[in-house]
Design an enzyme around this catalytic site. Structure first.
Site, PDB file in Angstrom:
ATOM      1  N   GLU A  88      43.859  36.021  30.959  1.00 37.96           N
ATOM      2  CA  GLU A  88      43.249  36.625  32.151  1.00 37.96           C
ATOM      3  C   GLU A  88      44.303  36.844  33.233  1.00 37.96           C
ATOM      4  O   GLU A  88      44.363  37.914  33.849  1.00 37.96           O
ATOM      5  CB  GLU A  88      42.118  35.738  32.693  1.00 37.96           C
TER       6      GLU A  88
ATOM      7  N   HIS B 286      30.620  41.375  29.403  1.00 32.85           N
ATOM      8  CA  HIS B 286      29.740  41.739  28.282  1.00 32.85           C
ATOM      9  C   HIS B 286      28.340  42.132  28.744  1.00 32.85           C
ATOM     10  O   HIS B 286      27.345  41.792  28.108  1.00 32.85           O
ATOM     11  CB  HIS B 286      29.673  40.603  27.262  1.00 32.85           C
TER      12      HIS B 286
ATOM     13  N   ASP C 215      37.873  44.622  27.444  1.00 35.46           N
ATOM     14  CA  ASP C 215      37.606  43.678  26.360  1.00 35.46           C
ATOM     15  C   ASP C 215      38.121  44.244  25.036  1.00 35.46           C
ATOM     16  O   ASP C 215      38.751  43.527  24.252  1.00 35.46           O
ATOM     17  CB  ASP C 215      36.107  43.376  26.286  1.00 35.46           C
TER      18      ASP C 215
ATOM     19  N   GLY D 170      41.040  39.248  29.518  1.00 33.37           N
ATOM     20  CA  GLY D 170      41.906  38.559  28.579  1.00 33.37           C
ATOM     21  C   GLY D 170      41.111  37.528  27.815  1.00 33.37           C
ATOM     22  O   GLY D 170      40.058  37.089  28.274  1.00 33.37           O
TER      23      GLY D 170
ATOM     24  N   ASP E 135      36.263  39.722  35.056  1.00 32.01           N
ATOM     25  CA  ASP E 135      35.130  38.879  34.652  1.00 32.01           C
ATOM     26  C   ASP E 135      35.537  37.406  34.624  1.00 32.01           C
ATOM     27  O   ASP E 135      34.780  36.554  34.174  1.00 32.01           O
ATOM     28  CB  ASP E 135      34.535  39.332  33.319  1.00 32.01           C
TER      29      ASP E 135
END
Length: 149
Positions: free
Chosen positions: A50, A127, A137, A10, A72
């Site tokens: 998130e 990433h 993402d 998020g 993440d």
């Protein structure tokens, strides 16, 4: 008990501002079949997105499952793995600094959902080429784009 792998992400742009969330659910019985979820909110924060992604992913499960949850967000993962949630609850939803816990409404909902499932939390670096994290993402970005029509 069925096993499911979940990835979620998020974010906002800017933070705070319009946000999006994304999640991918993968059945351990049929790993080639995935379910993709996404959505967004006009005025929110990275952390709220998130948490929302995790909530929406767990809500999508139709029965209790063993869940291998990948995020993440250290905020999300550490709250469970490092016992932050238990500490916050014991202190009346206050942080170590005696301030109210942010996003309590979402934490309460997420705690409720984790009582239904056997959830194991794993942090993944964002990433960095992790396939399903990168997909999440993109789904979060798609959720933000839906806000703009």
């Amino acid at each position: 008990m069925d096993e499911v792998i979940i990835y979620s992400d998020g974010g906002c742009s800017p933070n705070p501002g319009p946000g999006g969330w994304g999640a991918v659910l993968i059945s351990s019985k049929k790993p080639d079949k995935t379910k993709e979820l996404c959505g967004g909110e006009k005025d929110t924060t990275n952390n709220r997105m998130e948490l929302t992604a995790a909530i929406k992913a767990l809500e999508a499960l139709k029965r209790p499952c063993k869940v291998h949850f990948h995020t993440d967000s250290q905020y999300l993962q550490k709250a469970f793995v490092n016992g932050w949630l238990e500490k916050w609850q014991k202190k009346g939803w206050k942080t170590a600094g005696k301030k109210p816990v942010k996003n309590k409404d979402l934490w309460v909902k997420l705690l409720e959902l984790t009582q239904t499932h056997d959830v194991h939390w794993t942090w993944v670096r964002g990433h960095c080429g992790v396939e399903y994290n990168e997909l999440c993402d993109r789904l979060a970005a798609k959720g933000r784009e839906k806000l703009n029509g």
